[in-house]
Design a protein around this motif. Structure first.
Motif, PDB file in Angstrom:
ATOM      1  N   GLU A 131       0.841  -1.201   0.000  1.00 14.20           N
ATOM      2  CA  GLU A 131       0.000   0.000   0.000  1.00 14.20           C
ATOM      3  C   GLU A 131       0.875   1.250   0.000  1.00 14.20           C
ATOM      4  O   GLU A 131       1.858   1.327   0.740  1.00 14.20           O
ATOM      5  CB  GLU A 131      -0.905   0.023   1.223  1.00 14.20           C
ATOM      6  CG  GLU A 131      -1.833   1.239   1.257  1.00 14.20           C
ATOM      7  CD  GLU A 131      -2.750   1.235   2.474  1.00 14.20           C
ATOM      8  OE1 GLU A 131      -3.874   0.744   2.352  1.00 14.20           O
ATOM      9  OE2 GLU A 131      -2.314   1.735   3.535  1.00 14.20           O
ATOM     10  N   ILE A 132       0.539   2.198  -0.842  1.00 14.42           N
ATOM     11  CA  ILE A 132       1.212   3.491  -0.827  1.00 14.42           C
ATOM     12  C   ILE A 132       0.158   4.588  -0.715  1.00 14.42           C
ATOM     13  O   ILE A 132      -1.015   4.388  -1.060  1.00 14.42           O
ATOM     14  CB  ILE A 132       2.072   3.727  -2.092  1.00 14.42           C
ATOM     15  CG1 ILE A 132       1.187   3.802  -3.349  1.00 14.42           C
ATOM     16  CG2 ILE A 132       3.145   2.659  -2.236  1.00 14.42           C
ATOM     17  CD1 ILE A 132       1.934   4.269  -4.598  1.00 14.42           C
ATOM     18  N   VAL A 133       0.572   5.735  -0.192  1.00 13.29           N
ATOM     19  CA  VAL A 133      -0.286   6.915  -0.127  1.00 13.29           C
ATOM     20  C   VAL A 133       0.302   7.958  -1.068  1.00 13.29           C
ATOM     21  O   VAL A 133       1.467   8.325  -0.954  1.00 13.29           O
ATOM     22  CB  VAL A 133      -0.369   7.479   1.302  1.00 13.29           C
ATOM     23  CG1 VAL A 133      -1.213   8.744   1.325  1.00 13.29           C
ATOM     24  CG2 VAL A 133      -0.962   6.426   2.245  1.00 13.29           C
ATOM     25  N   VAL A 134      -0.497   8.397  -2.023  1.00  9.53           N
ATOM     26  CA  VAL A 134      -0.073   9.408  -2.983  1.00  9.53           C
ATOM     27  C   VAL A 134      -0.627  10.753  -2.524  1.00  9.53           C
ATOM     28  O   VAL A 134      -1.838  10.922  -2.365  1.00  9.53           O
ATOM     29  CB  VAL A 134      -0.578   9.092  -4.401  1.00  9.53           C
ATOM     30  CG1 VAL A 134      -0.165  10.190  -5.369  1.00  9.53           C
ATOM     31  CG2 VAL A 134      -0.046   7.734  -4.860  1.00  9.53           C
ATOM     32  N   ARG A 135       0.274  11.713  -2.282  1.00  8.41           N
ATOM     33  CA  ARG A 135      -0.140  13.050  -1.852  1.00  8.41           C
ATOM     34  C   ARG A 135       0.245  14.064  -2.921  1.00  8.41           C
ATOM     35  O   ARG A 135       1.245  13.902  -3.629  1.00  8.41           O
ATOM     36  CB  ARG A 135       0.531  13.406  -0.527  1.00  8.41           C
ATOM     37  CG  ARG A 135       0.226  12.426   0.600  1.00  8.41           C
ATOM     38  CD  ARG A 135       0.732  12.947   1.928  1.00  8.41           C
ATOM     39  NE  ARG A 135       2.173  13.158   1.944  1.00  8.41           N
ATOM     40  CZ  ARG A 135       2.824  13.818   2.909  1.00  8.41           C
ATOM     41  NH1 ARG A 135       2.152  14.331   3.925  1.00  8.41           N
ATOM     42  NH2 ARG A 135       4.146  13.962   2.855  1.00  8.41           N
ATOM     43  N   SER A 136      -0.556  15.118  -3.019  1.00  9.62           N
ATOM     44  CA  SER A 136      -0.329  16.127  -4.050  1.00  9.62           C
ATOM     45  C   SER A 136      -0.567  17.528  -3.503  1.00  9.62           C
ATOM     46  O   SER A 136      -1.406  17.728  -2.612  1.00  9.62           O
ATOM     47  CB  SER A 136      -1.274  15.912  -5.248  1.00  9.62           C
ATOM     48  OG  SER A 136      -1.088  14.645  -5.822  1.00  9.62           O
ATOM     49  N   THR A 137       0.161  18.494  -4.055  1.00  9.25           N
ATOM     50  CA  THR A 137      -0.090  19.908  -3.808  1.00  9.25           C
ATOM     51  C   THR A 137      -0.807  20.488  -5.025  1.00  9.25           C
ATOM     52  O   THR A 137      -1.142  19.758  -5.968  1.00  9.25           O
ATOM     53  CB  THR A 137       1.225  20.662  -3.579  1.00  9.25           C
ATOM     54  OG1 THR A 137       1.931  20.750  -4.827  1.00  9.25           O
ATOM     55  CG2 THR A 137       2.100  19.964  -2.544  1.00  9.25           C
ATOM     56  N   ARG A 138      -0.980  21.779  -5.043  1.00  9.45           N
ATOM     57  CA  ARG A 138      -1.616  22.430  -6.189  1.00  9.45           C
ATOM     58  C   ARG A 138      -0.777  22.256  -7.452  1.00  9.45           C
ATOM     59  O   ARG A 138      -1.285  22.392  -8.570  1.00  9.45           O
ATOM     60  CB  ARG A 138      -1.839  23.920  -5.903  1.00  9.45           C
ATOM     61  CG  ARG A 138      -0.558  24.704  -5.692  1.00  9.45           C
ATOM     62  CD  ARG A 138      -0.804  26.162  -5.347  1.00  9.45           C
ATOM     63  NE  ARG A 138      -1.314  26.917  -6.488  1.00  9.45           N
ATOM     64  CZ  ARG A 138      -2.469  27.567  -6.517  1.00  9.45           C
ATOM     65  NH1 ARG A 138      -3.258  27.567  -5.445  1.00  9.45           N
ATOM     66  NH2 ARG A 138      -2.845  28.234  -7.578  1.00  9.45           N
ATOM     67  N   HIS A 139       0.505  21.972  -7.285  1.00  6.75           N
ATOM     68  CA  HIS A 139       1.380  21.823  -8.443  1.00  6.75           C
ATOM     69  C   HIS A 139       1.335  20.431  -9.035  1.00  6.75           C
ATOM     70  O   HIS A 139       1.507  20.262 -10.245  1.00  6.75           O
ATOM     71  CB  HIS A 139       2.826  22.167  -8.054  1.00  6.75           C
ATOM     72  CG  HIS A 139       2.974  23.549  -7.550  1.00  6.75           C
ATOM     73  ND1 HIS A 139       3.426  23.831  -6.275  1.00  6.75           N
ATOM     74  CD2 HIS A 139       2.698  24.752  -8.128  1.00  6.75           C
ATOM     75  CE1 HIS A 139       3.434  25.146  -6.099  1.00  6.75           C
ATOM     76  NE2 HIS A 139       2.992  25.716  -7.206  1.00  6.75           N
ATOM     77  N   GLY A 140       1.118  19.428  -8.184  1.00  4.12           N
ATOM     78  CA  GLY A 140       1.096  18.065  -8.679  1.00  4.12           C
ATOM     79  C   GLY A 140       1.540  17.082  -7.620  1.00  4.12           C
ATOM     80  O   GLY A 140       1.699  17.426  -6.439  1.00  4.12           O
ATOM     81  N   PRO A 141       1.769  15.824  -8.006  1.00  7.79           N
ATOM     82  CA  PRO A 141       2.093  14.780  -7.039  1.00  7.79           C
ATOM     83  C   PRO A 141       3.458  14.997  -6.394  1.00  7.79           C
ATOM     84  O   PRO A 141       4.395  15.519  -7.015  1.00  7.79           O
ATOM     85  CB  PRO A 141       2.087  13.501  -7.891  1.00  7.79           C
ATOM     86  CG  PRO A 141       2.354  13.976  -9.283  1.00  7.79           C
ATOM     87  CD  PRO A 141       1.689  15.312  -9.395  1.00  7.79           C
ATOM     88  N   LEU A 142       3.577  14.567  -5.137  1.00  3.35           N
ATOM     89  CA  LEU A 142       4.834  14.658  -4.390  1.00  3.35           C
ATOM     90  C   LEU A 142       5.718  13.461  -4.736  1.00  3.35           C
ATOM     91  O   LEU A 142       5.525  12.348  -4.226  1.00  3.35           O
ATOM     92  CB  LEU A 142       4.559  14.701  -2.889  1.00  3.35           C
ATOM     93  CG  LEU A 142       4.038  16.037  -2.346  1.00  3.35           C
ATOM     94  CD1 LEU A 142       3.464  15.860  -0.955  1.00  3.35           C
ATOM     95  CD2 LEU A 142       5.156  17.085  -2.346  1.00  3.35           C
ATOM     96  N   LEU A 143       6.695  13.686  -5.609  1.00  2.00           N
ATOM     97  CA  LEU A 143       7.622  12.618  -5.971  1.00  2.00           C
ATOM     98  C   LEU A 143       8.469  12.202  -4.776  1.00  2.00           C
ATOM     99  O   LEU A 143       8.906  11.052  -4.686  1.00  2.00           O
ATOM    100  CB  LEU A 143       8.533  13.077  -7.113  1.00  2.00           C
ATOM    101  CG  LEU A 143       7.868  13.500  -8.422  1.00  2.00           C
ATOM    102  CD1 LEU A 143       8.926  13.772  -9.486  1.00  2.00           C
ATOM    103  CD2 LEU A 143       6.881  12.447  -8.909  1.00  2.00           C
TER     104      LEU A 143
END
Length: 840
Positions: free
Chosen positions: A397-409
């Motif tokens: 399982e992974i959690v994908v988080r994003s800001t207004r700019h895009g996904p947090l690599l």
């Protein structure tokens, strides 16, 4: 006593292994044969409104005719599934981040990165925003694929599903329209622009001063190599112009190195790679320059080679073309995507080359728990959970988080997070107790309309309709060339290209301030365009698009104009062109770099042994045929020259690949015999100069070819060094001999070289001469008579190893030959070898 026992055990194991391999090979052969589709007879295709025909020529290329667009695309989906379903399924698993389901834990990192990027998620958002008509076409295509899957599974579908190679021998899940759209994201990823160059530039700056790094990235030579469009039809204020000077904040290089490692985790879909050699040629000539009085158009995209072939040839024909069914088109497309990507219809022809725009930016973010800072406000991170299924292992399982700019690599790669934290911008981000992260802003992560553009191109009938279609072609941005039966030619740059403020996009910038945002897109009406230029031709070969006066920054990632200039010179020199003359231009192997360097090499005094190689350069015409001894020697000298000049001073990750940027670098250095780059810093107390390095390169090249080829230089052959192997994208590198022999083809000796018009590229940094990119197909369209047009694919239409059409075009392709391209009904009928009737 122990040794005989071990010997007997070893013998038994060897016998068992041999029997296992024999059984496996026999099973694979049976699976190969069972998977061959039927090309003749009658098959039921549920959902058809009326009968559809699939006529195939001697190369298995299908020409599909049907009574409605939906029936046409339904039949196309059925045919693609016949020939290429495993390729389509592999692509679906790649773009969905599901390779670990098939290949196990080694693919979890790749899957996590793809899930973080969210290709399929964006495709899912895109689908409902498309027009109802486009959605109906995508659904009809998916229905056709699924109709084939309903009657074929396991070894009857493709050999890759045989004997548990990919898991249970069962029926794959149904195809969906989103699966097709996700492939467009993969295409955009691999033609994304200049990030690799930015990373190499940053890494080099860790070893030498910024002023010397600039030596390795020369400005585009507009004075010697004109851009595609020389006279601007656009207007714009200087507000669109942006600072082009790259500044790399301290610590940025390590962060970019980690980004490069992430980029490298994703297999190159369909060979659409990045870097030197990945480009294309396309040109169009007006009737004033042809023997027929009508335009002609040529295209040969340069992409990474693979099996099965990147492209799929086909024709799509409405039985009775009308306003309700306008499709009468043929050309090259992708298995898994409906329609024709490059080709012609009854009125127009078009071709693509990569524009190479800068459409990605990295933002360093201030993070605190599930929030981030932006312009003094704390905003919530968006997040979602993703479950990665792993073959024979527990799921991840992974959690994908994003800001207004895009996904947090940085969430998917702790090393990247650590690198950013240590960089200057990262330390600034952490001020006040925040944590640092890095997000990706990329145009392809916004829902777009490229799928609409493909259908619109297929039915466009004139310049205005072509430009309207181009306006929808958002990602990846391509150079589009155009010709029509009325005698017009044109060029259009499409694409969603950002306008930036506060930076050039060449290094990570603070994400917590709106000072570094994209402020909009370059307006389509202000993108470079040309229509019926007075010269009577338009050439695109990845060179600069517009002159320095153009007000917007499109990219800083151009090829340097050597191929485009050579094509232009050949067009001008040939007088009136016919199809054969257009094909001869595509096969030109002239090495412009050699034309510049050889006079310098010939004047260097060398020992008698080396002089035997040097003598080959006397009278050489700078062409690179497979039997050319001078080409073999020059390319070996070039590789050794780059190594002797640069390997001692720049990081291995940034060693010269040998493409036309390096032509320009060395051209400039030749003017300065005592430049610091000539010095080998490993030889203490000695200061090498230009002629010392030139001599050393010739000496080492002579030794190398003596070792690899023969002592007598007259026996050297470029083709013995410069070979292509077509490698299957999944099982071709399995290290299992029977599998590799089943799925791979080659090697083939090839003429040409890096940044020749016949661009069979090789990478000087790798130490060898193996071909790394090729003209993945070639086509010439005759607008006076479409049935005189010619085409060829690097391999074949079939994805089934063992099929007659798996690589039946490779021999012709490698020898510079092409095939007739039937288009009109009578020509298609004459060429037909097999006919499959699809009935409701």
């Amino acid at each position: 006593m122990q040794r005989p026992l071990l010997t007997r055990l070893g013998t038994v194991l060897a016998i068992l292994l041999g029997l296992t391999l024999i059984a496996t090979t026999a099973g694979l052969i049976m699976g190969v044969r069972r998977s061959f589709p039927e090309y003749d007879g009658r098959e039921v295709l549920a959902g058809l409104g009326s009968q559809a025909l699939v006529r195939r020529d001697a190369s298995g290329v299908p020409q599909i005719s049907a009574g409605s667009p939906e029936d046409l695309f339904r039949a196309q989906g059925y045919v693609h599934a016949q020939d290429r379903f495993y390729e389509m399924d592999f692509g679906r698993h790649l773009t969905s981040g599901r390779l670990a389901e098939w290949f196990g834990p080694s693919m979890v990192e790749t899957d996590a990165f793809v899930r973080t990027l969210g290709w399929r998620r964006v495709a899912s958002q895109e689908y409902p925003r498309l027009s109802a008509q486009t959605r109906s076409y995508l659904q009809a295509y998916a229905d056709g694929v699924n109709a084939y899957l309903a009657t074929h599974s396991g070894s009857r579908l493709s050999v890759e599903y045989t004997m548990g190679l990919l898991g249970p021998d069962d029926r794959p899940e149904p195809w969906t329209p989103v699966d097709s759209l996700a492939w467009l994201k993969a295409m955009a990823w691999n033609l994304r622009g200049n990030m690799d160059d930015e990373i190499a530039r940053a890494l080099t700056s860790t070893k030498v001063p910024a002023t010397r790094v600039a030596d390795l990235y020369p400005a585009y030579p507009f004075d010697r190599h004109p851009p595609i469009v020389t006279r601007l039809a656009t207007a714009g204020a200087d507000a669109g112009r942006q600072n082009r000077r790259a500044v790399f904040p301290e610590g940025t290089t390590q962060a970019l190195r980690q980004v490069q490692r992430l980029l490298d985790t994703i297999p190159s879909p369909r060979g659409l790679g990045e870097g030197d050699g990945i480009g294309s040629n396309s040109w169009v000539v007006a009737g004033s320059r042809t023997t027929t009085g009508k335009p002609m158009l040529a295209n040969d995209p340069h992409l990474s080679p693979q099996m099965p072939s990147i492209w799929y040839q086909q024709g799509l024909h409405c039985k009775d073309p009308s306003t309700d069914c306008q499709y009468d088109v043929a050309g090259f497309g992708f298995a898994g995507v409906p329609g024709i990507v490059i080709g012609h219809n009854t009125r127009i022809a078009w071709g693509f080359t990569n524009l190479g725009p800068d459409v990605m930016d990295l933002y360093v973010e201030r993070l605190d728990g599930d929030t981030y800072m932006y312009d003094g406000s704390r905003l919530p991170l968006s997040s979602r959970r993703e479950i990665i299924q792993v073959k024979d292992q527990p799921s991840v399982e992974i959690v994908v988080r994003s800001t207004r700019h895009g996904p947090l690599l940085s969430d998917v790669d702790p090393q990247l997070r650590a690198a950013v934290t240590g960089a200057a911008t990262g330390r600034e981000a952490r001020a006040g107790g925040w944590k640092a992260g890095v997000s990706l802003r990329w145009t392809a992560l916004d829902a777009g309309t490229t799928a609409e553009a493909i259908f619109d191109l297929n039915t466009a009938r004139n310049w205005s309709e072509f430009r309207a279609a181009a306006a929808r072609f958002e990602v990846p941005a391509q150079n589009l060339v155009y010709a029509d039966v009325d005698g017009h030619i044109g060029y259009q740059a499409p694409g969603r290209i950002p306008i930036r403020r506060g930076s050039t996009g060449e290094w990570p910038v603070p994400g917590w301030s709106s000072r570094f945002e994209w402020t909009g897109w370059v307006p389509f009406d202000q993108l470079p365009s040309a229509f019926d230029p007075s010269e009577g031709y338009i050439v695109t070969a990845n060179q600069a698009v517009a002159p320095p006066s153009y007000p917007y920054r499109l990219a800083d990632h151009w090829s340097y104009g050597y191929r485009s200039d050579r094509i232009t010179d050949l067009i001008r020199a040939q007088g009136k062109l016919d199809v054969a003359a257009m094909e001869r231009i595509q096969l030109d192997t002239y090495n412009a770099n050699a034309a510049f360097l050889v006079p310098h090499l010939r004047r260097i005094k060398v020992d008698a042994f080396t002089a035997e190689g040097q003598a080959l350069l006397d009278g050489w015409d700078f062409t690179q045929g497979v039997d050319s001894a001078p080409a073999a020697y020059f390319n070996a000298v070039w590789k050794n020259l780059l190594a002797a000049t640069f390997h001692d001073q720049i990081p291995k990750d940034a060693w010269p690949s040998g493409g036309d940027r390096w032509y320009e670098v060395v051209r400039d250095l030749m003017k300065d015999p005592r430049n610091l780059w000539w010095d080998d810093v490993r030889t203490k107390g000695v200061r090498e100069d230009r002629d010392t390095i030139l001599r050393q390169a010739m000496v080492e090249a002579r030794k190398e070819l003596t070792r690899l080829l023969a002592k007598d230089p007259k026996r050297w052959r470029w083709g013995k060094l410069h070979k292509l192997e077509l490698v299957n994208q999944s099982f071709g590198q399995s290290d299992i001999g029977p599998l590799e022999r089943l799925f791979n083809r080659g090697p083939y000796e090839l003429p040409g070289g890096t940044d020749a018009v016949l661009a069979t590229s090789w990478n000087a940094a790798s130490g060898g001469y193996d071909v790394t990119a090729v003209p993945s197909m070639r086509m010439v369209v005759d607008l006076a008579d479409f049935d005189r047009s010619r085409w060829v694919n690097v391999a074949g239409v079939s994805g089934h190893p063992g099929s007659d059409h798996y690589n039946d075009q490779t021999e012709a392709w490698s020898r510079g030959r092409t095939m007739r391209w039937p288009f009109r009904p009578a020509a298609v009928e004459r060429a037909t070898e097999n006919t499959l009737t699809l009935v409701p």
